[in-house]
Design an enzyme around this catalytic site. Structure first.
Site, PDB file in Angstrom:
ATOM      1  NE  ARG A  23      -7.097  -9.134  13.740  1.00 43.69           N
ATOM      2  CZ  ARG A  23      -6.039  -8.961  12.969  1.00 43.69           C
ATOM      3  NH1 ARG A  23      -5.031  -9.822  13.017  1.00 43.69           N
ATOM      4  NH2 ARG A  23      -5.980  -7.957  12.124  1.00 43.69           N
ATOM      5  NE  ARG A  76      -5.012  -5.210  14.101  1.00 37.49           N
ATOM      6  CZ  ARG A  76      -4.049  -5.866  13.455  1.00 37.49           C
ATOM      7  NH1 ARG A  76      -3.507  -6.937  13.998  1.00 37.49           N
ATOM      8  NH2 ARG A  76      -3.643  -5.464  12.278  1.00 37.49           N
TER       9      ARG A  76
HETATM   10  P1  AP5 Z   1      -3.934 -13.398  12.797  1.00 39.65           P
HETATM   11  O1  AP5 Z   1      -3.040 -14.495  13.266  1.00 39.65           O
HETATM   12  O2  AP5 Z   1      -4.146 -12.224  13.686  1.00 39.65           O
HETATM   13  O3  AP5 Z   1      -3.502 -12.953  11.316  1.00 39.65           O
HETATM   14  P2  AP5 Z   1      -2.268 -12.099  10.815  1.00 39.65           P
HETATM   15  O4  AP5 Z   1      -1.806 -12.684   9.537  1.00 39.65           O
HETATM   16  O5  AP5 Z   1      -1.246 -11.943  11.907  1.00 39.65           O
HETATM   17  O6  AP5 Z   1      -3.047 -10.752  10.533  1.00 39.65           O
HETATM   18  P3  AP5 Z   1      -2.699  -9.222  10.817  1.00 39.65           P
HETATM   19  O7  AP5 Z   1      -3.922  -8.469  10.395  1.00 39.65           O
HETATM   20  O8  AP5 Z   1      -2.222  -9.005  12.223  1.00 39.65           O
HETATM   21  O9  AP5 Z   1      -1.587  -8.976   9.819  1.00 39.65           O
HETATM   22  P4  AP5 Z   1      -1.184  -7.672   9.218  1.00 39.65           P
HETATM   23  O10 AP5 Z   1       0.027  -8.117   8.518  1.00 39.65           O
HETATM   24  O11 AP5 Z   1      -2.130  -6.915   8.388  1.00 39.65           O
HETATM   25  O12 AP5 Z   1      -1.101  -6.698  10.490  1.00 39.65           O
HETATM   26  P5  AP5 Z   1       0.104  -6.181  11.357  1.00 39.65           P
HETATM   27  O13 AP5 Z   1      -0.352  -6.225  12.752  1.00 39.65           O
HETATM   28  O14 AP5 Z   1       1.382  -6.836  10.977  1.00 39.65           O
HETATM   29  O15 AP5 Z   1      -5.366 -14.055  12.444  1.00 39.65           O
HETATM   30  C1  AP5 Z   1      -6.428 -13.252  11.972  1.00 39.65           C
HETATM   31  C2  AP5 Z   1      -7.756 -13.789  12.566  1.00 39.65           C
HETATM   32  O16 AP5 Z   1      -7.975 -15.113  12.071  1.00 39.65           O
HETATM   33  C3  AP5 Z   1      -7.744 -13.933  14.102  1.00 39.65           C
HETATM   34  O17 AP5 Z   1      -9.027 -13.668  14.574  1.00 39.65           O
HETATM   35  C4  AP5 Z   1      -7.376 -15.415  14.349  1.00 39.65           C
HETATM   36  O18 AP5 Z   1      -7.928 -15.901  15.564  1.00 39.65           O
HETATM   37  C5  AP5 Z   1      -8.033 -16.064  13.133  1.00 39.65           C
HETATM   38  N1  AP5 Z   1      -7.315 -17.250  12.657  1.00 39.65           N
HETATM   39  C6  AP5 Z   1      -5.968 -17.434  12.571  1.00 39.65           C
HETATM   40  N2  AP5 Z   1      -5.697 -18.634  12.038  1.00 39.65           N
HETATM   41  C7  AP5 Z   1      -6.898 -19.209  11.759  1.00 39.65           C
HETATM   42  C8  AP5 Z   1      -7.287 -20.466  11.185  1.00 39.65           C
HETATM   43  N3  AP5 Z   1      -6.363 -21.352  10.766  1.00 39.65           N
HETATM   44  N4  AP5 Z   1      -8.608 -20.718  11.040  1.00 39.65           N
HETATM   45  C9  AP5 Z   1      -9.542 -19.816  11.449  1.00 39.65           C
HETATM   46  N5  AP5 Z   1      -9.252 -18.626  12.014  1.00 39.65           N
HETATM   47  C10 AP5 Z   1      -7.927 -18.330  12.153  1.00 39.65           C
HETATM   48  O19 AP5 Z   1       0.206  -4.677  10.835  1.00 39.65           O
HETATM   49  C11 AP5 Z   1      -0.795  -3.727  11.127  1.00 39.65           C
HETATM   50  C12 AP5 Z   1      -0.366  -2.382  10.552  1.00 39.65           C
HETATM   51  O20 AP5 Z   1       0.873  -1.947  11.165  1.00 39.65           O
HETATM   52  C13 AP5 Z   1      -0.060  -2.369   9.049  1.00 39.65           C
HETATM   53  O21 AP5 Z   1      -1.230  -2.201   8.263  1.00 39.65           O
HETATM   54  C14 AP5 Z   1       0.892  -1.179   8.958  1.00 39.65           C
HETATM   55  O22 AP5 Z   1       0.203   0.046   9.021  1.00 39.65           O
HETATM   56  C15 AP5 Z   1       1.719  -1.316  10.212  1.00 39.65           C
HETATM   57  N6  AP5 Z   1       2.900  -2.172   9.994  1.00 39.65           N
HETATM   58  C16 AP5 Z   1       3.171  -3.368  10.585  1.00 39.65           C
HETATM   59  N7  AP5 Z   1       4.311  -3.864  10.150  1.00 39.65           N
HETATM   60  C17 AP5 Z   1       4.801  -2.974   9.247  1.00 39.65           C
HETATM   61  C18 AP5 Z   1       5.949  -2.942   8.420  1.00 39.65           C
HETATM   62  N8  AP5 Z   1       6.857  -3.941   8.430  1.00 39.65           N
HETATM   63  N9  AP5 Z   1       6.128  -1.876   7.600  1.00 39.65           N
HETATM   64  C19 AP5 Z   1       5.250  -0.851   7.581  1.00 39.65           C
HETATM   65  N10 AP5 Z   1       4.118  -0.820   8.322  1.00 39.65           N
HETATM   66  C20 AP5 Z   1       3.902  -1.882   9.150  1.00 39.65           C
END
Ligand code: AP5
Length: 218
Positions: free
Chosen positions: A127, A160
């Site tokens: 990513r 990231r």
């Molecule tokens: P992408 O769509 O970016 O995946 P995602 O599921 O959104 O992954 P994230 O890593 O953003 O999720 P996350 O839940 O860990 O992170 P968040 O930002 O919420 O796709 C991933 C990759 O695959 C991309 O390169 C995309 O192009 C590719 N891709 C997508 N679909 C595909 C397909 N079908 N085939 C091939 N490739 C594909 O959280 C980050 C941090 O923030 C957490 O660790 C935590 O510290 C904090 N945080 C966020 N929310 C909370 C909460 N509610 N409570 C506490 N802490 C929180």
């Protein structure tokens, strides 16, 4: 439309939430995006959140719950929203339930995206994202037209800080321990729909739209 997108890091929730948001004209509420913006701007929220995000741990419940409470008051949420990455713990889910009760609304469907850990690691390792317009790319599956440069706004792409291999493993472990219990929680409320997240973005999107239509949401 009031949906929750649940699933491990890197499963593709953000990609699908963005597509669905554009199709149905409802906002995507990504707690990860809100927190990263705050870190980027060095606000007091960002300062609190940074060390947790970089370590692959969840930001404390109280901080995230208040952040979502404020976001849901904004006018664009009145016609619905797609929650991407919230709730992440039972405490967050219970707080959301209370917030919705206060406003007389309910969650209509929780989409649980499923993918092997191996594929998740592959997606996260490749990513790259634009720090300016937030467009997400993947070196293997969806590369930018020009290497290292955003197609949309021409800014340099970044990896990231939490997409390094050790942090990815930590995030997967945190998901299993703290977020996975939400599957039973929402199954118990008869809100859960499993989505096979394997295959290309278009294939997965068709499954998501089909689930929305079966649920008669939108
Ligand atoms: P992408 O769509 O970016 O995946 P995602 O599921 O959104 O992954 P994230 O890593 O953003 O999720 P996350 O839940 O860990 O992170 P968040 O930002 O919420 O796709 C991933 C990759 O695959 C991309 O390169 C995309 O192009 C590719 N891709 C997508 N679909 C595909 C397909 N079908 N085939 C091939 N490739 C594909 O959280 C980050 C941090 O923030 C957490 O660790 C935590 O510290 C904090 N945080 C966020 N929310 C909370 C909460 N509610 N409570 C506490 N802490 C929180």
């Amino acid at each position: 439309m009031r949906l929750i997108f649940l699933g491990p890091p890197g499963v593709g929730k953000g990609t699908q939430a963005q597509r669905l948001s554009e199709t149905y004209k409802v906002p995507k509420i990504s707690t990860g995006d809100i927190l990263r913006k705050a870190v980027h701007k060095n606000t007091s929220l960002g300062v609190k959140a940074k060390s947790f995000i970089d370590a692959g741990m969840l930001v404390p419940n109280g901080v995230v719950i208040e952040m979502v409470r404020e976001r849901l008051k904004e006018p664009d949420c009145q016609k619905g929203y797609i929650m991407d990455g919230f709730p992440r713990t039972i405490e967050q889910a219970e707080a959301l339930g209370k917030m919705l009760k206060e406003t007389g609304s309910v969650i209509q469907q929780v989409m649980n995206f499923q993918l092997s850990d191996e594929e998740v690691v592959r997606r996260l390792s490749g990513r790259r994202s634009c720090p300016h317009c937030q467009t997400v790319y993947n070196l293997a599956f969806h590369p930018p037209k020009q290497e290292g440069v955003c197609d949309q706004c021409k800014s340099p792409l970044v990896q990231r800080s939490d997409d390094e291999s050790q942090t990815i493993l930590k995030r997967l472990e945190v998901y299993q321990r703290q977020t996975r219990p939400l599957i039973s929680y929402y199954k118990g409320q008869k809100l859960l729909t499993n989505i096979n997240a394997a295959g290309g973005v278009e294939d997965v999107f068709k499954r998501v739209v089909s689930a929305v239509q079966k649920g008669k949401i939108g």
